[in-house]
Design a protein around this motif. Sequence first.
Motif, short mmCIF file in Angstrom:
data_model
loop_
_atom_site.label_atom_id
_atom_site.label_comp_id
_atom_site.label_asym_id
_atom_site.label_seq_id
_atom_site.Cartn_x
_atom_site.Cartn_y
_atom_site.Cartn_z
N MET B 1 0.92 -1.36 -0.09
CA MET B 1 -0.11 0.23 -0.40
C MET B 1 0.91 0.55 0.18
SD MET B 1 -3.29 0.73 0.11
CE MET B 1 -3.67 2.27 -0.48
N SER B 2 2.29 1.35 0.78
CA SER B 2 3.27 2.26 0.86
C SER B 2 3.10 2.43 -0.39
CB SER B 2 3.84 2.25 2.07
OG SER B 2 4.63 1.71 2.28
N ASP B 3 3.67 1.46 -0.95
CA ASP B 3 4.47 1.62 -2.46
C ASP B 3 3.17 1.59 -3.19
OD1 ASP B 3 6.93 0.56 -4.34
OD2 ASP B 3 5.32 -0.68 -5.24
N LEU B 4 2.10 1.75 -3.53
CA LEU B 4 1.18 2.57 -4.47
C LEU B 4 1.02 3.71 -4.42
CD1 LEU B 4 -0.57 1.45 -6.60
CD2 LEU B 4 -2.49 1.49 -4.56
N SER B 5 0.82 4.29 -2.98
CA SER B 5 1.27 5.69 -2.15
C SER B 5 2.15 5.98 -2.70
CB SER B 5 0.34 5.73 -0.93
OG SER B 5 1.91 5.54 -0.62
N ALA B 6 2.87 6.10 -3.11
CA ALA B 6 4.64 6.55 -3.48
C ALA B 6 4.63 6.60 -4.47
CB ALA B 6 5.50 5.82 -3.20
N ARG B 7 3.97 5.74 -5.17
CA ARG B 7 3.72 5.56 -6.78
C ARG B 7 2.51 7.00 -7.61
NH1 ARG B 7 5.05 -0.41 -8.55
NH2 ARG B 7 4.17 1.05 -10.01
N LEU B 8 1.87 7.16 -7.04
CA LEU B 8 0.47 8.12 -7.28
C LEU B 8 1.19 9.10 -7.64
CD1 LEU B 8 -2.52 6.55 -5.63
CD2 LEU B 8 -1.59 6.29 -7.38
N GLY B 9 0.75 10.04 -8.43
CA GLY B 9 0.78 11.52 -8.37
C GLY B 9 0.14 11.88 -9.33
N ALA B 10 0.26 12.95 -9.51
CA ALA B 10 -0.84 14.14 -9.87
C ALA B 10 -0.06 14.67 -10.52
CB ALA B 10 -1.96 15.04 -9.73
N THR B 11 -0.35 15.51 -12.27
CA THR B 11 0.24 16.65 -12.97
C THR B 11 -0.57 18.23 -12.54
OG1 THR B 11 -1.54 16.13 -14.66
CG2 THR B 11 0.65 15.38 -15.01
N ALA B 12 -1.24 18.13 -12.01
CA ALA B 12 -1.78 19.46 -11.28
C ALA B 12 -2.36 19.21 -10.47
CB ALA B 12 -2.79 19.78 -12.70
N PRO B 13 -1.20 19.19 -9.18
CA PRO B 13 -1.92 18.06 -8.11
C PRO B 13 -2.52 19.86 -6.96
CG PRO B 13 0.08 18.85 -7.83
CD PRO B 13 0.14 19.01 -9.48
N TRP B 14 -2.29 21.17 -7.09
CA TRP B 14 -2.95 22.22 -6.72
C TRP B 14 -4.65 22.14 -6.91
CZ3 TRP B 14 -6.43 24.22 -10.47
CH2 TRP B 14 -5.55 24.80 -11.65
N MET B 15 -5.46 21.28 -8.04
CA MET B 15 -6.19 21.24 -8.59
C MET B 15 -6.51 20.24 -7.48
SD MET B 15 -7.96 22.13 -11.10
CE MET B 15 -9.84 21.18 -10.78
N LEU B 16 -6.11 19.66 -6.87
CA LEU B 16 -6.62 18.59 -5.60
C LEU B 16 -7.29 19.60 -4.32
CD1 LEU B 16 -4.38 16.02 -5.73
CD2 LEU B 16 -6.65 15.51 -6.37
N TRP B 17 -6.87 21.03 -3.96
CA TRP B 17 -7.23 21.57 -3.07
C TRP B 17 -8.44 21.90 -3.17
CZ3 TRP B 17 -4.81 23.02 0.83
CH2 TRP B 17 -3.65 22.76 0.97
#
Lengths: 340, 353
Positions: B1-17
């Motif tokens: 699980m920690s491996d999966l979350s470390a490999r997740l990313g976003a190209t426009a992370p500010w949208m997540l606000w």
Amino acid sequence: MNLGPSILPVVARNLRDGRFRALACALILALAAHVAPPLSITRTGVAVLAVVDITGSMSVRDYPAAAGPASRIETAKAALRALLPDLPCGSRVALGLFTDRRPFLLFTPVEVCADFAPLDGALAALDPRMAWEGDSRIAAGLFRSVAMAQEIDADLLFVSDGQETPPLPASGGPTFDGKPGAVRGLIVGTGGYGLSPIPRFDDRGRETGFLSETDVQQENRSGPPPADAESREGYNPRNAPFGARAAPGTEHLASVREPYLKRLAAETGLAYAHLDGPGGLAGPLLAAATPRPLPGQFDPRPALGATALALTLLAYLAGPLQRRHRRVGPNVQRAGPIST
Amino acid sequence: MSDLSARLGATAPWMLWLLPLALLPLMLSAQRRAGVPASAAAPADPLSTAIGRTIRFAGFLALAGLIAALSGPYRTGARITRIGIGAQVSLLIDRSGSMNETFAGRQPSGAEESKAAASRRILGDFVGARPHDLFAVTAFSTAPMLVMPMTDRHGAVRAAIAAIDRPGLDYTNIGRGLGMALAQFGSDVGASRALVLVSDGAAVIDPRIQDQLRAAVSRIRPNLYWLFLRTKGSPGIGDRPAGEDTPQAAPERHLDLFFRGLGVPYRVFEAEGAEAVAAAVRQIEALERDPIPFVEERPWRDLTGLAYALAALGLAVLALAKLAEADFASAPPADRSRDGAEAASRPIREEAA
């Protein structure tokens, strides 16, 4: 029980409901975004030959930086490396060196995104010690760089401080025999406006102080003497046509020779920009360079998704917004049903 | 699980606000509102409660999915080191003026090919013939010039090779060129290293630099190849000069002797034509067949489509709920009393008159 007759009018009425329509549109947009392929479009990029002056005067440290003054060549390198990510993908950059009177092509154009790492490494490796001659005949080098850019079908980015070594003779420098404007591009004037000493190096590349007035040729004494030679001390038409004394001057000090570079730019039909620091080349270059069509891709999903999000939020917020509107409106009769 | 979350990313992370907006369905509803005098008057109805929760969750899913999709989510690709067949090849190319002459020592005319053009063609084919080779390109004449640092981007290497038949510079200063070409090998061990010198002549190497080169070679231990493009009639590697046998009189012979004395595998190819050059390059290619570690990028996966699919699922539930919605305000009372199923599908509320 028989629901048919009672549901149909309800559904028909709901179909006309604004919030249903907003949600339905959002659904269609989200589904479209799920399946939408990237659209092929044509973008504009550039193909540019960067020719960097690596002569002695480019080692002058006259750019202020946090860790003491930075040399012109280091600043120019930093600016070129900062330029790469600012160019649209598909743009291509070739690199050449300039000393003496000619450019030397290191490599033909390389794509800036896929081949970023080696391109960046090659720019980082630029070094004045790669120079094969000490002279710096800017005009001749520029004219041949223009021709080279034309051969490899690129625009020119010529980075130099404009200091001719030896100085141009009184009769003037070489003349440009190409067609002005046939090659577009930018001359980047490098260096501060004030005079700075030029470091000197021994044959193993170690710095050993600065050039003094007598180390460099202050006046070019080839060709006919200048018009004022007769008034010089010790002038003799046959034995001392340039006067008897060594010419004084400031050729051992360096500043950006902006009027000269601007004149050369006008002569060759290039634009001119001054390098103010380790960056800021993208704007002037993209303005001066030929826009070249590149196959690009446009991802329609953000536009579809943003519209879907806006419609969904609208569906949720329509009720409260309209109630608020009605509450402040003049004819408040009752909190009736909302059918937006 | 920690491996999966470390490999997740976003190209426009500010949208997540914007993600808190996804909680909006917990407070608001897109359904019609109808007032009731007392909600406690309605009997407890597990089905209605479940449907209400489903609609709220669908709203959350729709908004969260759309916001997540707009942020451009992805799962990063992993970098896996594998073993392939190839070598680190540092090409050291003579750019002196004589390289622009033919093998007969003339200016090329008509269909004749200069030595530089022949090397360009043959080396260009060599680069990229095997996918896992790494190349660096160094040029030298009076001074050494780093053209392209060690890279696996064969397109960039070919661009550097494409420039080698341009007019060359003055002299052949081979010593410093060798030093720079040796410096291109990285510090990583395990790869086969080959230094390929392509020149049409040699020069005397300063004894001081000879010592530096010996030290560098014994540290890096490359396989050394010298592709000597010999002009017809010029002295070959084996030819002893008529007079005194000094490096100045026979630089080619003495460079060869210097290479032989380095204590690393060394081959020299004397090529007197393009065919011989091609044969030599084929031999080098065949000799450099050692395992080389290379990094393979597992492609990253774009999760945007998945996010849109989830959002579409939520939106579909919302739209259906909206479509099946009863309108207590405008429907006639007779309809209401008959429409048991419809009434059961929402929290039952009586309209305030």
